[in-house]
Design a protein around this motif. Structure first.
Motif, PDB file in Angstrom:
ATOM      1  N   GLY A  57       0.417  27.192 -15.309  1.00 53.35           N
ATOM      2  CA  GLY A  57       0.285  26.989 -16.728  1.00 53.35           C
ATOM      3  C   GLY A  57      -1.139  26.437 -17.337  1.00 53.35           C
ATOM      4  N   GLY A  58      -2.076  26.600 -16.141  1.00 58.15           N
ATOM      5  CA  GLY A  58      -3.365  26.261 -16.505  1.00 58.15           C
ATOM      6  C   GLY A  58      -3.771  24.555 -16.498  1.00 58.15           C
ATOM      7  N   ALA A  59      -2.798  23.765 -16.070  1.00 52.54           N
ATOM      8  CA  ALA A  59      -2.939  22.531 -16.098  1.00 52.54           C
ATOM      9  C   ALA A  59      -3.198  21.644 -14.504  1.00 52.54           C
ATOM     10  N   THR A  60      -3.453  20.428 -14.494  1.00 52.14           N
ATOM     11  CA  THR A  60      -3.355  19.952 -13.130  1.00 52.14           C
ATOM     12  C   THR A  60      -2.544  18.646 -13.444  1.00 52.14           C
ATOM     13  N   TRP A  61      -2.615  17.790 -12.177  1.00 52.47           N
ATOM     14  CA  TRP A  61      -1.610  16.711 -12.190  1.00 52.47           C
ATOM     15  C   TRP A  61      -2.450  15.592 -13.404  1.00 52.47           C
ATOM     16  N   ASP A  62      -3.627  15.873 -13.586  1.00 56.18           N
ATOM     17  CA  ASP A  62      -4.342  14.840 -14.564  1.00 56.18           C
ATOM     18  C   ASP A  62      -3.855  15.141 -16.020  1.00 56.18           C
ATOM     19  N   ASP A  63      -3.406  16.370 -16.178  1.00 57.37           N
ATOM     20  CA  ASP A  63      -2.694  16.798 -17.335  1.00 57.37           C
ATOM     21  C   ASP A  63      -1.253  16.252 -17.573  1.00 57.37           C
ATOM     22  N   ALA A  64      -0.630  15.560 -16.450  1.00 53.86           N
ATOM     23  CA  ALA A  64       0.682  15.185 -16.399  1.00 53.86           C
ATOM     24  C   ALA A  64       0.729  14.066 -17.309  1.00 53.86           C
ATOM     25  N   MET A  65       1.441  14.097 -18.287  1.00 52.00           N
ATOM     26  CA  MET A  65       2.017  12.739 -19.277  1.00 52.00           C
ATOM     27  C   MET A  65       3.385  12.151 -18.724  1.00 52.00           C
ATOM     28  N   MET A  66       4.169  12.811 -18.123  1.00 54.27           N
ATOM     29  CA  MET A  66       5.437  12.141 -17.719  1.00 54.27           C
ATOM     30  C   MET A  66       5.878  12.864 -16.581  1.00 54.27           C
ATOM     31  N   ILE A  67       6.317  12.292 -15.529  1.00 55.91           N
ATOM     32  CA  ILE A  67       6.972  12.821 -14.408  1.00 55.91           C
ATOM     33  C   ILE A  67       8.376  12.112 -14.221  1.00 55.91           C
ATOM     34  N   ARG A  68       9.417  12.542 -14.070  1.00 53.68           N
ATOM     35  CA  ARG A  68      10.754  12.361 -13.671  1.00 53.68           C
ATOM     36  C   ARG A  68      11.151  12.813 -12.507  1.00 53.68           C
ATOM     37  N   VAL A  69      11.537  11.842 -11.798  1.00 54.29           N
ATOM     38  CA  VAL A  69      12.050  11.718 -10.284  1.00 54.29           C
ATOM     39  C   VAL A  69      13.559  11.428 -10.275  1.00 54.29           C
ATOM     40  N   TYR A  70      14.570  12.365  -9.633  1.00 53.58           N
ATOM     41  CA  TYR A  70      15.863  12.190  -9.378  1.00 53.58           C
ATOM     42  C   TYR A  70      16.211  12.296  -8.148  1.00 53.58           C
ATOM     43  N   LEU A  71      16.753  11.071  -7.412  1.00 57.90           N
ATOM     44  CA  LEU A  71      17.039  11.019  -6.333  1.00 57.90           C
ATOM     45  C   LEU A  71      18.515  10.957  -6.075  1.00 57.90           C
ATOM     46  N   THR A  72      18.936  11.442  -4.878  1.00 51.03           N
ATOM     47  CA  THR A  72      20.390  11.212  -4.481  1.00 51.03           C
ATOM     48  C   THR A  72      21.042   9.985  -4.002  1.00 51.03           C
ATOM     49  N   ASP A  73      20.011   9.054  -3.453  1.00 48.84           N
ATOM     50  CA  ASP A  73      20.481   7.905  -2.893  1.00 48.84           C
ATOM     51  C   ASP A  73      19.438   6.860  -3.420  1.00 48.84           C
ATOM     52  N   VAL A  74      20.236   5.696  -3.968  1.00 49.31           N
ATOM     53  CA  VAL A  74      19.309   4.632  -4.226  1.00 49.31           C
ATOM     54  C   VAL A  74      18.566   3.959  -3.182  1.00 49.31           C
ATOM     55  N   ASP A  75      19.069   3.997  -2.191  1.00 49.88           N
ATOM     56  CA  ASP A  75      18.124   3.851  -0.919  1.00 49.88           C
ATOM     57  C   ASP A  75      16.874   4.169  -0.600  1.00 49.88           C
ATOM     58  N   HIS A  76      16.606   5.457  -1.244  1.00 47.60           N
ATOM     59  CA  HIS A  76      15.516   6.245  -1.153  1.00 47.60           C
ATOM     60  C   HIS A  76      14.135   5.699  -2.079  1.00 47.60           C
ATOM     61  N   PHE A  77      14.604   4.790  -2.935  1.00 41.95           N
ATOM     62  CA  PHE A  77      13.596   4.477  -3.801  1.00 41.95           C
ATOM     63  C   PHE A  77      12.182   3.918  -3.318  1.00 41.95           C
ATOM     64  N   ALA A  78      12.292   3.191  -2.341  1.00 36.80           N
ATOM     65  CA  ALA A  78      11.129   2.511  -1.660  1.00 36.80           C
ATOM     66  C   ALA A  78      10.224   3.410  -0.862  1.00 36.80           C
ATOM     67  N   GLU A  79      11.000   4.190   0.118  1.00 40.72           N
ATOM     68  CA  GLU A  79      10.189   5.352   0.629  1.00 40.72           C
ATOM     69  C   GLU A  79       9.796   6.317  -0.326  1.00 40.72           C
ATOM     70  N   MET A  80      10.397   6.883  -1.398  1.00 41.77           N
ATOM     71  CA  MET A  80       9.860   7.988  -2.225  1.00 41.77           C
ATOM     72  C   MET A  80       8.698   7.363  -2.986  1.00 41.77           C
ATOM     73  N   ASN A  81       8.517   5.977  -3.396  1.00 40.47           N
ATOM     74  CA  ASN A  81       7.423   5.501  -3.900  1.00 40.47           C
ATOM     75  C   ASN A  81       6.164   5.236  -3.060  1.00 40.47           C
ATOM     76  N   GLU A  82       6.470   5.036  -1.837  1.00 41.92           N
ATOM     77  CA  GLU A  82       5.401   5.093  -0.824  1.00 41.92           C
ATOM     78  C   GLU A  82       4.699   6.555  -0.600  1.00 41.92           C
ATOM     79  N   ILE A  83       5.670   7.661  -0.397  1.00 44.72           N
ATOM     80  CA  ILE A  83       5.249   9.011  -0.435  1.00 44.72           C
ATOM     81  C   ILE A  83       4.603   9.432  -1.782  1.00 44.72           C
ATOM     82  N   TYR A  84       5.140   8.922  -3.008  1.00 40.89           N
ATOM     83  CA  TYR A  84       4.444   9.465  -4.000  1.00 40.89           C
ATOM     84  C   TYR A  84       3.086   8.570  -4.600  1.00 40.89           C
ATOM     85  N   ASN A  85       3.018   7.528  -3.914  1.00 41.91           N
ATOM     86  CA  ASN A  85       1.633   6.983  -4.269  1.00 41.91           C
ATOM     87  C   ASN A  85       0.623   7.470  -3.174  1.00 41.91           C
ATOM     88  N   ALA A  86       1.025   7.663  -1.990  1.00 42.18           N
ATOM     89  CA  ALA A  86       0.015   8.277  -1.147  1.00 42.18           C
ATOM     90  C   ALA A  86      -0.412   9.736  -1.487  1.00 42.18           C
TER      91      ALA A  86
END
Length: 136
Positions: free
Chosen positions: A71-100
């Motif tokens: 669509g001609g965009a980059t991550w820098d054009d992203a205003m909102m990202i929504r993440v849906y996890l199937t397990d509440v225990d995955h929050f910390a690991e997902m945040n580490e992966i996401y940040n890296a």
């Protein structure tokens, strides 16, 4: 009036129902919820990246990025990202992966984000991500 343009990168399968992987209208681009399917192979069913949260998260982010780029965009054009996890225990690991991941991408400013637990994904899928981008 600006046309609405449906986006399906060549790496993605044709959606199984009447929806688009992404839609751009003017300078607004909405990426539909993406999961961890590997690039499409004609004649084969979609294949998940792997069983781990890391494998699935990285492939899901790559799938979102492919639609942003289509669509001609980059991550820098992203205003909102929504993440849906199937397990509440995955929050910390997902945040580490996401940040890296975004550190590697050289993201200038972090978009707004929301993470929630959603148990309606197909069996074996651990994460879904969508994004809203505004192009300058």
């Amino acid at each position: 009036m600006t046309d609405k343009i449906a986006l399906t990168p060549t790496t993605h399968t044709t959606p199984p129902a009447k929806f688009s992987h992404g839609v751009r209208k003017g300078n607004v681009l909405q990426v539909a919820g993406q999961v961890c399917f590997l690039p499409a192979v004609e004649g084969q069913a979609p294949t998940p990246a792997g069983p781990t949260l890391r494998e699935q998260t990285l492939q899901t982010l790559a799938n979102v990025q492919a639609i942003l780029e289509e669509g001609g965009a980059t991550w820098d054009d992203a205003m909102m990202i929504r993440v849906y996890l199937t397990d509440v225990d995955h929050f910390a690991e997902m945040n580490e992966i996401y940040n890296a991941y975004f550190e590697e991408q050289g993201l200038k400013e972090a978009p707004a984000a929301r993470t929630t637990v959603y148990v309606g994904l197909p069996k074996g899928l651990l994460i879904e991500i969508d994004a809203l981008a505004v192009l300058s």
